[in-house]
Scaffold this active site. Sequence first.
Site, PDB file in Angstrom:
ATOM      1  CB  THR A 164      -0.911   0.013   1.234  1.00 20.85           C
ATOM      2  OG1 THR A 164      -1.754  -1.140   1.217  1.00 20.85           O
ATOM      3  CG2 THR A 164      -1.781   1.261   1.272  1.00 20.85           C
ATOM      4  CD  GLN A 346     -31.157  -9.430   0.723  1.00 17.25           C
ATOM      5  OE1 GLN A 346     -30.049  -9.554   0.206  1.00 17.25           O
ATOM      6  NE2 GLN A 346     -32.230 -10.050   0.263  1.00 17.25           N
ATOM      7  CD  GLU A 373      -2.088  -4.158   9.038  1.00 15.29           C
ATOM      8  OE1 GLU A 373      -1.747  -4.445  10.191  1.00 15.29           O
ATOM      9  OE2 GLU A 373      -1.830  -3.081   8.488  1.00 15.29           O
ATOM     10  CB  THR A 375      -6.490 -14.596   6.840  1.00 15.85           C
ATOM     11  OG1 THR A 375      -5.869 -15.663   7.587  1.00 15.85           O
ATOM     12  CG2 THR A 375      -5.690 -14.311   5.574  1.00 15.85           C
ATOM     13  CB  SER A 376     -10.957 -14.399   9.564  1.00 17.95           C
ATOM     14  OG  SER A 376     -11.461 -13.118   9.227  1.00 17.95           O
TER      15      SER A 376
END
Length: 395
Positions: A164, A346, A373, A375-376
């Site tokens: 970035t 939705q 930063e 992953t889950s």
Amino acid sequence: MRRSHAGARLTEEQREILLLARKFARNELRPGAEERDENEDSFDLGPVRQLGELGFLGMLIPEEYDGLGLDMLTYLYVLEEIAWGDASVAVSMSVHNSLPTQTLVRHGTEEQKERWLKPMARGELLGAFSLSEADAGSDAAAIKAQAVRDGDGWRLNGAKMWVTNGVSADLVLMMVRTDDPTDRQGSSGIGAFLVPTDADGYIPGKKERKMGLRGSETVSLTLQDLYLGPEHLIGEPGLGFRYALEALEGGRLGIAAQAIGIAEAALDYARDYADERVQFGRPISRFQGIQFKLADMATRVEAARGLLYRAALAYDADEPRKRKLSSMAKLHASETATWVTRQAVQVFGGYGYSREYPVERLFRDAKVTEIYEGTSEIHRIIIARELYLERGNDQ
């Protein structure tokens, strides 16, 4: 009406800073967010420079180095507001504030702080961070980019990914190997270097075309026989990976704040649209199905915000649980953002799927907060590991 943070017991200074950030997000960032998203092949550095003029690129830097010397919680208040306005701008702000500058604060020499940290605090130099490579994502210690000693300095070669601000930044805090290729030392063989982007041999690739955060600049980098003097090495040559993990604890809080800002924006748009959209003779906000959806969205946003603020307090107090809490905050906030933006689409129905309405962009922007930063899945591993470490310490 935007939230007041009343429950957070803001000081007068915090209120003034938050109000400034809110006005900037509403008046300067939000009106141009769609255009920056559409013009994904270019990068508008203007909003980031404006952040520097406001002092928002030096929030966590001590006053003695020309920063504002603020606490993590105040910084996260501001970052959340900036993300509410445009998450693409927020990620540039988050990277600069949490990774290169904080590593310099903790491990830089006085000469390095005078030369680089002070202008970074003033917004005169923009920072970036580079750890990942094509074959080293979650397994970040597997990087291959190499630094070899050349006299008193170093010669760098290799390739980096997902950087970035990689073109527009002035300095990149970069992790590269400093060990011998024939005798790898794992995570203990990585150094942290400050790489000027105007150095010979610094070759950025094209701007990545991404699903979301299209207004941010993300590029690959090639290092081709790039020479750095000894003053560009931060700390010890084998401690770079440790420095990176340390900085990422704060960086994860920044991504959590970004995620909450995205979710809050989606909630605001969905609530307003539900008041305006008339079906079966009345606004859809009068239907219980929509009311329940908005209630669940608001509850999840506030829960994520509460966990983030708890983690920020632990970070500032250097509590033993700060690593676990930062991972929890990032995990919960990012998954909340993805869920809330999906619900917002939705609520808008068919219009939510159209690029004419902002919730489609927010839905795309939210997804990456579950990936970068950490992953889950990685954060669940960290949280589980910390739980067992805590149990061992208690016994």
